[in-house]
Write an enzyme that holds these catalytic residues in place. Structure first.
Site, PDB file in Angstrom:
ATOM      1  N   ALA A   1      76.091 -27.710  96.589  1.00 10.44           N
ATOM      2  CA  ALA A   1      76.371 -28.899  97.391  1.00 10.44           C
ATOM      3  C   ALA A   1      76.520 -28.546  98.862  1.00 10.44           C
ATOM      4  O   ALA A   1      76.880 -27.419  99.223  1.00 10.44           O
ATOM      5  CB  ALA A   1      77.649 -29.571  96.886  1.00 10.44           C
ATOM      6  N   ASN A   2      76.224 -29.523  99.713  1.00  8.46           N
ATOM      7  CA  ASN A   2      76.374 -29.392 101.174  1.00  8.46           C
ATOM      8  C   ASN A   2      75.493 -28.290 101.762  1.00  8.46           C
ATOM      9  O   ASN A   2      75.794 -27.747 102.828  1.00  8.46           O
ATOM     10  CB  ASN A   2      77.836 -29.152 101.552  1.00  8.46           C
ATOM     11  CG  ASN A   2      78.742 -30.254 101.053  1.00  8.46           C
ATOM     12  OD1 ASN A   2      78.419 -31.438 101.196  1.00  8.46           O
ATOM     13  ND2 ASN A   2      79.860 -29.879 100.437  1.00  8.46           N
ATOM     14  N   ARG A   3      74.429 -27.952 101.050  1.00  9.57           N
ATOM     15  CA  ARG A   3      73.489 -26.909 101.495  1.00  9.57           C
ATOM     16  C   ARG A   3      74.140 -25.519 101.605  1.00  9.57           C
ATOM     17  O   ARG A   3      73.581 -24.618 102.219  1.00  9.57           O
ATOM     18  CB  ARG A   3      72.834 -27.282 102.838  1.00  9.57           C
ATOM     19  CG  ARG A   3      71.986 -28.562 102.783  1.00  9.57           C
ATOM     20  CD  ARG A   3      70.808 -28.373 101.827  1.00  9.57           C
ATOM     21  NE  ARG A   3      69.864 -29.469 101.904  1.00  9.57           N
ATOM     22  CZ  ARG A   3      69.855 -30.523 101.098  1.00  9.57           C
ATOM     23  NH1 ARG A   3      70.783 -30.656 100.168  1.00  9.57           N
ATOM     24  NH2 ARG A   3      68.934 -31.458 101.207  1.00  9.57           N
ATOM     25  N   LEU A   4      75.308 -25.339 100.991  1.00  6.69           N
ATOM     26  CA  LEU A   4      75.952 -24.026 100.977  1.00  6.69           C
ATOM     27  C   LEU A   4      75.537 -23.296  99.699  1.00  6.69           C
ATOM     28  O   LEU A   4      76.346 -23.018  98.811  1.00  6.69           O
ATOM     29  CB  LEU A   4      77.478 -24.174 101.065  1.00  6.69           C
ATOM     30  CG  LEU A   4      77.992 -24.778 102.367  1.00  6.69           C
ATOM     31  CD1 LEU A   4      79.515 -24.889 102.348  1.00  6.69           C
ATOM     32  CD2 LEU A   4      77.547 -23.929 103.570  1.00  6.69           C
TER      33      LEU A   4
ATOM     34  N   LYS B   1      68.504 -34.517  98.788  1.00  8.10           N
ATOM     35  CA  LYS B   1      68.929 -34.201  97.431  1.00  8.10           C
ATOM     36  C   LYS B   1      70.171 -33.331  97.517  1.00  8.10           C
ATOM     37  O   LYS B   1      70.221 -32.399  98.326  1.00  8.10           O
ATOM     38  CB  LYS B   1      67.835 -33.462  96.654  1.00  8.10           C
ATOM     39  CG  LYS B   1      68.274 -33.090  95.240  1.00  8.10           C
ATOM     40  CD  LYS B   1      67.180 -32.376  94.466  1.00  8.10           C
ATOM     41  CE  LYS B   1      67.678 -32.008  93.076  1.00  8.10           C
ATOM     42  NZ  LYS B   1      66.653 -31.323  92.268  1.00  8.10           N
TER      43      LYS B   1
END
Length: 214
Positions: free
Chosen positions: A189-192, A10
């Site tokens: 986003a991008n797990r950041l 996700k």
């Protein structure tokens, strides 16, 4: 049996959390988030929270309870004082609360110290509950082994025959969790992800704020 979950993915892109958006008091930020999720009707029970305690066996245990009040003083919930969580709290009054609102891609984690609420407050809340909930609290020996479902139903049936006003059992009441740390997590986003940690300074009673790596 095995199930591979590596492809579950996700992307979190609904919002952000910046330093200039923060309140100096984390309770105010919690209030903002709570109201936003509530108004958007993103979850069925926005006040559902996990509470983790450490039991007499030394293991942590997490279960869901319902938040019934929050203020600058802390977070209030009600339960049976003789339940597993009640006995754990009596011995280890340090707990962790967490709220996860997946539709908003937000999480709040709270470390705090637990105290019982005043008896009058517990009694007033008990009196405000639906009669069925009052009866359930009276007849259930929460967390204790019981022989079968009929055991509870028979006790409930006996209580329903009584005509006297229902009173709060002494072993049932409220707790207030007074926060020492509060962490706010906003999916990105991008797990950041955005993460900010509030820590209470016991000397000044002010909150220190730091950003944490995701």
């Amino acid at each position: 049996m095995e199930k591979d979950l590596q492809n579950y993915r996700k992307s979190y892109e609904k919002s952000e959390l910046r330093l200039n958006q923060l309140h100096r008091d984390p309770i105010l930020l919690f209030k903002d988030w709570f109201i936003e999720v509530e108004k958007a009707q993103l979850v069925d029970e926005v006040n559902a929270m996990n509470i983790s305690t450490v039991g007499e066996d030394g293991f942590p245990k997490t279960r869901i309870v319902l938040l019934k009040k929050f203020s600058k003083d802390g977070f209030v919930f009600y339960t049976n004082y003789k339940s597993e969580k009640g006995l754990a709290i009596e011995k280890h009054p340090k707990v962790c609360l967490s709220f996860f609102w997946p539709a908003a891609e937000r999480q709040v984690i709270i470390k705090g110290i637990v105290e019982k609420t005043p008896q009058e407050q517990s009694s007033n809340y008990f009196a405000s509950r639906p009669k069925g909930s009052q009866m359930g609290a009276i007849v259930s020996p929460q967390s204790q082994p019981i022989p079968n479902r009929e055991f509870l139903e028979e006790k409930l049936s006996e209580l329903q025959k009584e005509e006297s006003e229902l009173k709060r059992p002494e072993h049932w009441g409220g707790y207030i969790v007074k926060p020492q740390e509060m962490e706010f997590w906003q999916g990105r986003a991008n797990r950041l992800h955005d993460r900010f940690l509030y820590t209470l300074d016991s000397k000044t009673n002010d909150w220190n704020i730091v950003r944490l790596a995701p």
